[in-house]
Design an enzyme around this catalytic site. Structure first.
Site, PDB file in Angstrom:
ATOM      1  CG  ASP A 193       4.749 -20.946   8.991  1.00  0.00           C
ATOM      2  OD1 ASP A 193       5.294 -21.418   7.980  1.00  0.00           O
ATOM      3  OD2 ASP A 193       4.511 -21.619  10.027  1.00  0.00           O
ATOM      4  CG  HIS A 366       4.547 -25.326  10.212  1.00  0.00           C
ATOM      5  ND1 HIS A 366       5.332 -24.193  10.217  1.00  0.00           N
ATOM      6  CD2 HIS A 366       5.387 -26.366  10.426  1.00  0.00           C
ATOM      7  CE1 HIS A 366       6.595 -24.545  10.406  1.00  0.00           C
ATOM      8  NE2 HIS A 366       6.656 -25.853  10.538  1.00  0.00           N
TER       9      HIS A 366
HETATM   10 ZN   LIG Z   1      10.713 -23.269  10.441  1.00  0.00          ZN
HETATM   11 ZN   LIG Z   2       9.845 -24.025  13.524  1.00  0.00          ZN
END
Ligand SMILES: [Zn+2]
Ligand SMILES: [Zn+2]
Length: 420
Positions: A193, A366
């Protein structure tokens, strides 16, 4: 990886070079699986467009090979396009309990029945064609997210889904570091990510929002209105806890918020004391200092509860001087104008307004730079493919990989529709 030689193909159909519509095809010989099938919110110049979908053509043309779709978590940018794909093909859909619960409600809205749901237990591997898939629990801004470790005939590949490293998660479900490190030096490819690859340091833990919420909600003298994402079950839990702790009843507004709270509570992902949430009809019987309204509209959506309250055209509640409004979310790029317009309206109507740029009312779900480096160091993959991000995020992620010693040639920055 050299093109055309290795029969293992990783084909991103969305989410590389953009935020949203995440979708990744993993193909080997006659077997193919798809990871996630998300939608993207339209950009400002896309007037009249409600949502953007990945290009499914490749999946539809190769449907004979397709063994299943695996969902990493229940966010719109990972499940939102699935109704449109399932209108064209039928295929088993794998996900954790909450992810499938949210998806089921979404499919019902689209009148799609008979979907072959397969609930996964993150502690049990599944086999699809030549792929053996293991699951790893990760922390993110929605419960029940997983990363995938997929054993292919060419080697093991890991897909992180969306993640952050939160050492004090709200639900006590720690990221499964031991599973991650068990793949150290064994991964052919890590797909990780990149959303926050521009952000230095570590992303703050979700719990850090708790103190701010408790302080703001606890010291407010009148009504409190909190807007957040309907899928952010951890945040909703913290708002509910702060409301209950300051002797407030909660009224929930917004269709998706009502629906998700129902689903999450039914499945055991939200703990709400009895009578804490009351019906909208109770609104006029509750004193201002004992009321908290939890609603949608953190993105300034024109039809949302918050926007209508701010514009004084909500049937049940209008903003008045003395109200405290907390927007406990980030502004998704592209929504800045609408969000600022709503904040201005709230101020004009005399509310005290707290939002991300002026108060610690939101943290990201994130991983930031140090967490991304840690993921690479924990796994030591042969190749890295940065996923989930605009081009600059993928580039930043590639730089981080170089910093921790990965050779340039093993870092593959690619885009939608190309294959590695
Ligand atoms: Zn996402
Ligand atoms: Zn997500």
């Amino acid at each position: 990886m050299k093109k055309n030689i290795m029969p293992l193909r990783l084909i991103p159909l969305g989410g590389l070079g953009e935020i949203g519509k995440n979708m990744m095809v993993v193909e080997y010989g006659d077997d193919m699986i798809v990871i996630d099938c998300g939608q993207k919110f339209p950009e400002e110049e896309m007037l009249g467009i409600d949502m953007v979908l990945p290009d499914f053509t490749y999946v539809i043309e190769n449907v004979k090979k397709l063994r299943g779709i695996i969902l990493t978590h229940g966010h719109e940018d990972h499940i939102g396009a699935l109704p449109y794909l399932l209108k064209k093909i039928s295929v088993p859909v794998f996900g954790t309990k909450l992810t499938l619960g949210l998806l089921e409600a979404k499919l019902a809205e689209h009148n799609i029945e008979d979907t072959d749901f397969r609930e996964i237990n993150p502690d049990k591997a599944i086999s699809l064609g030549c792929f053996d898939i293991n699951f790893i629990r990760v922390s993110h801004s929605i419960p029940d997210g997983v990363a995938l470790a997929i054993k292919t005939p060419e080697g093991i590949i890991m897909h992180t889904g969306d993640f952050k490293i939160d050492q004090t998660p709200i639900d006590g479900q720690l990221m499964e570091f031991e599973k991650i490190t068990s793949y150290r030096n064994r991964l052919l490819v890590l797909m990780s990510d990149s959303t926050n690859a521009e952000n230095s340091g570590f992303t703050l833990p979700e719990k850090s929002v708790s103190d701010t919420l408790k302080e703001l909600i606890g010291t407010a003298k009148n009504r409190v209105i909190v807007a957040c994402f309907a899928s952010h079950i951890h945040r909703i839990q913290q708002v509910i806890d702060a409301a209950v702790g300051s002797n407030r009843r909660i009224v929930v507004m917004g269709r998706s918020m009502l629906r998700n709270i129902d689903i999450a509570q039914d499945l055991g992902y939200l703990k709400i004391p009895p009578k804490a949430i009351v019906d909208m009809s109770e609104l006029k019987h509750i004193k201002a200092k004992n009321l908290l309204v939890l609603c949608t509209g953190s993105q300034g959506e024109p039809l949302s509860a918050l926007t209508r309250m701010a514009a004084k055209n909500h049937r049940n509640l209008q903003i008045v001087p003395g109200d405290t409004v907390i927007i406990s979310a980030k502004t998704v790029p592209g929504n800045e104008k609408s969000v600022n317009r709503v904040i201005d309206l709230l101020f004009k109507n005399g509310a005290e307004v707290y939002y991300k740029s002026v108060s610690e009312v939101h943290v990201s779900g994130h991983a930031a730079q140090e967490e991304l480096k840690m993921m690479i160091n924990l796994t030591k993959p042969k190749y890295l493919i940065p996923i989930h991000g605009e081009y600059r995020h993928l580039q930043y992620h590639a730089q981080l990989a170089k910093m921790v010693g990965m050779p340039d040639k093993n870092i593959i920055v690619t885009g939608n529709g190309n294959y590695a």
